[in-house]
Design a protein around this motif. Structure first.
Motif, PDB file in Angstrom:
ATOM      1  N   LEU A 167       1.057  -1.111   0.075  1.00  0.00           N
ATOM      2  CA  LEU A 167      -0.168  -0.161   0.002  1.00  0.00           C
ATOM      3  C   LEU A 167       0.986   1.212  -0.029  1.00  0.00           C
ATOM      4  O   LEU A 167       0.576   2.272  -0.744  1.00  0.00           O
ATOM      5  N   ILE A 168       1.756   1.364   0.755  1.00  0.00           N
ATOM      6  CA  ILE A 168       2.731   2.688   1.174  1.00  0.00           C
ATOM      7  C   ILE A 168       3.467   2.823  -0.373  1.00  0.00           C
ATOM      8  O   ILE A 168       3.823   3.931  -0.839  1.00  0.00           O
ATOM      9  N   ARG A 169       4.285   1.534  -0.965  1.00  0.00           N
ATOM     10  CA  ARG A 169       4.678   1.803  -2.105  1.00  0.00           C
ATOM     11  C   ARG A 169       4.103   2.373  -3.164  1.00  0.00           C
ATOM     12  O   ARG A 169       4.211   3.203  -4.018  1.00  0.00           O
ATOM     13  N   THR A 170       2.491   1.870  -3.300  1.00  0.00           N
ATOM     14  CA  THR A 170       1.926   2.381  -4.313  1.00  0.00           C
ATOM     15  C   THR A 170       1.399   3.769  -3.964  1.00  0.00           C
ATOM     16  O   THR A 170       1.523   4.550  -5.012  1.00  0.00           O
ATOM     17  N   LEU A 171       1.348   4.255  -2.723  1.00  0.00           N
ATOM     18  CA  LEU A 171       0.960   5.572  -2.574  1.00  0.00           C
ATOM     19  C   LEU A 171       2.279   6.382  -2.632  1.00  0.00           C
ATOM     20  O   LEU A 171       1.958   7.877  -3.058  1.00  0.00           O
ATOM     21  N   SER A 172       3.462   5.909  -2.469  1.00  0.00           N
ATOM     22  CA  SER A 172       4.518   6.860  -2.683  1.00  0.00           C
ATOM     23  C   SER A 172       4.885   7.316  -4.128  1.00  0.00           C
ATOM     24  O   SER A 172       5.641   8.218  -4.439  1.00  0.00           O
ATOM     25  N   ALA A 173       4.205   6.632  -4.938  1.00  0.00           N
ATOM     26  CA  ALA A 173       4.284   6.978  -6.552  1.00  0.00           C
ATOM     27  C   ALA A 173       3.452   8.176  -6.664  1.00  0.00           C
ATOM     28  O   ALA A 173       3.235   8.701  -7.852  1.00  0.00           O
ATOM     29  N   LYS A 174       2.489   8.526  -5.619  1.00  0.00           N
ATOM     30  CA  LYS A 174       1.735   9.868  -5.914  1.00  0.00           C
ATOM     31  C   LYS A 174       0.637   9.589  -6.837  1.00  0.00           C
ATOM     32  O   LYS A 174       0.450  10.539  -8.186  1.00  0.00           O
ATOM     33  N   PRO A 175       0.037   8.719  -7.012  1.00  0.00           N
ATOM     34  CA  PRO A 175      -1.146   8.311  -7.988  1.00  0.00           C
ATOM     35  C   PRO A 175      -2.180   9.404  -7.633  1.00  0.00           C
ATOM     36  O   PRO A 175      -2.593   9.816  -6.525  1.00  0.00           O
ATOM     37  N   GLN A 176      -2.945   9.452  -8.867  1.00  0.00           N
ATOM     38  CA  GLN A 176      -4.144  10.352  -8.918  1.00  0.00           C
ATOM     39  C   GLN A 176      -5.284   9.830  -8.530  1.00  0.00           C
ATOM     40  O   GLN A 176      -6.309  10.364  -8.671  1.00  0.00           O
ATOM     41  N   ALA A 177      -5.353   8.435  -8.860  1.00  0.00           N
ATOM     42  CA  ALA A 177      -6.504   7.417  -8.555  1.00  0.00           C
ATOM     43  C   ALA A 177      -6.022   6.096  -8.138  1.00  0.00           C
ATOM     44  O   ALA A 177      -4.927   5.693  -8.391  1.00  0.00           O
ATOM     45  N   LEU A 178      -6.929   5.423  -7.456  1.00  0.00           N
ATOM     46  CA  LEU A 178      -6.328   4.034  -6.910  1.00  0.00           C
ATOM     47  C   LEU A 178      -7.354   2.981  -7.470  1.00  0.00           C
ATOM     48  O   LEU A 178      -8.570   3.278  -7.524  1.00  0.00           O
ATOM     49  N   LEU A 179      -6.858   1.988  -8.063  1.00  0.00           N
ATOM     50  CA  LEU A 179      -7.510   0.720  -8.534  1.00  0.00           C
ATOM     51  C   LEU A 179      -7.312  -0.337  -7.519  1.00  0.00           C
ATOM     52  O   LEU A 179      -6.167  -0.788  -7.393  1.00  0.00           O
ATOM     53  N   LEU A 180      -8.208  -0.946  -6.960  1.00  0.00           N
ATOM     54  CA  LEU A 180      -8.133  -1.905  -5.792  1.00  0.00           C
ATOM     55  C   LEU A 180      -8.722  -3.218  -6.468  1.00  0.00           C
ATOM     56  O   LEU A 180     -10.039  -3.416  -6.629  1.00  0.00           O
ATOM     57  N   ASP A 181      -8.018  -4.186  -6.644  1.00  0.00           N
ATOM     58  CA  ASP A 181      -8.344  -5.524  -7.390  1.00  0.00           C
ATOM     59  C   ASP A 181      -8.492  -6.673  -6.265  1.00  0.00           C
ATOM     60  O   ASP A 181      -7.415  -7.164  -6.162  1.00  0.00           O
ATOM     61  N   GLU A 182      -9.327  -6.734  -5.459  1.00  0.00           N
ATOM     62  CA  GLU A 182      -9.509  -7.826  -4.567  1.00  0.00           C
ATOM     63  C   GLU A 182      -8.281  -7.801  -3.561  1.00  0.00           C
ATOM     64  O   GLU A 182      -7.437  -8.606  -3.195  1.00  0.00           O
TER      65      GLU A 182
END
Length: 213
Positions: A144-159
Motif C-alpha cells: 500500500l505505501i509503495r503504491t501511494l509513494s508513487a503519488k497516484p491520482q486515483a487508486l484501483l483496488l483489485d481484491e
C-alpha cells in the motif's frame, strides 16, 4: 474526479460489460461486485491501460478532465493494489518504497519520504528486511505505501484484501480508506466481499453479464 462513460468490453464478439458509466469523486470509493468472469478486473485493466489483447474495449475514462484512453499506460498516474502484494523480492523493504518515489525528488528527500511512509504503517523497524521476511499483513501494508509513494491520482483496488484474515482485512480497509481520504483521490474497489463494500464504498455497482446496476 474519475469518470467512466459508456465503457464496453467484448470478448469473442460478446459483451462482458456494456455501457458502464460511473463518477467517483476525490476521497470516495466505488465498489464493483459480481460473479467471477463477469469482467470486473478487466474493467480496471481498461482504466489502467493494461487490458488483455483478446478483449476489446471502448468508452471514455477521464481523470480531472484528462482522457486516459489517449494517455500511455505508464503516464496515467494510477495506483494499483491486487490480491498479491507484488513486491520486488530482491529489494529490501526500504528499497521497495524508494523505487516508487518519483525520480524528480532529490535523493535525500526520497529517503526521508520513504522513512515517513514506513513509519506510517509501523514498518520503520523492518526497512532492511526482504519482503519474504515480513508477515502477510506487513507485506500488504508495504504494498500500500509503495503504491501511494508513487503519488497516484486515483487508486484501483483489485481484491486487495482477499488473502488476509478477518482482523487484517479490517485493518487494511481502514488504512486504505485513510489514504483515500488523506490524499483526496478517487478509488475503484473490485471485491466479492459485501463487508468490503459496506465498509468502504459510497456506491456499489453489481455487474452481471453485460449489464450493471
Amino acid at each position: 474526479m474519475l469518470t467512466l462513460s459508456n465503457v464496453s468490453l467484448t470478448l469473442n464478439n460478446e459483451y462482458l460489460i456494456k455501457d458502464f458509466s460511473a463518477e467517483i469523486s476525490a476521497g470516495k470509493v466505488l465498489a464493483v461486485m459480481g460473479p467471477s468472469g463477469v469482467g470486473k478486473s478487466s474493467l480496471l485493466a481498461y482504466v489502467s491501460g493494461t487490458l488483455a489483447p483478446e478483449i476489446q474495449g471502448s468508452g471514455s475514462v477521464t481523470l480531472d478532465h484528462t482522457e486516459l484512453t489517449q494517455v500511455a499506460t505508464e503516464q496515467r498516474r494510477l495506483g494499483l493494489l491486487q490480491q498479491a502484494p507484488l513486491l520486488f523480492p530482491h529489494l529490501s523493504v526500504m528499497e521497495n518504497v524508494l523505487f516508487a518515489i518519483p525520480r524528480e525528488v532529490s535523493k535525500s528527500l526520497r529517503r526521508e519520504q520513504a522513512k515517513a511512509a514506513l513509519a506510517s504503517v509501523g514498518l520503520e523497524q523492518h526497512e532492511n528486511k526482504l519482503p519474504e521476511q515480513l508477515s502477510g499483513g506487513q507485506q500488504a501494508r508495504l504494498a500500500l505505501i509503495r503504491t501511494l509513494s508513487a503519488k497516484p491520482q486515483a487508486l484501483l483496488l483489485d481484491e486487495p484484501f482477499s488473502k488476509l484474515d478477518k482482523a487484517l482485512r479490517q485493518d487494511m480497509r481502514e488504512l486504505v480508506m485513510k489514504a483515500v481520504c488523506t490524499h483526496q483521490i478517487p478509488a475503484i474497489l473490485v471485491t466479492h466481499d459485501e463487508d468490503d463494500a459496506r465498509a468502504m464504498a459510497f456506491q456499489t455497482c453489481y455487474l452481471s453479464g453485460a449489464s450493471n446496476t
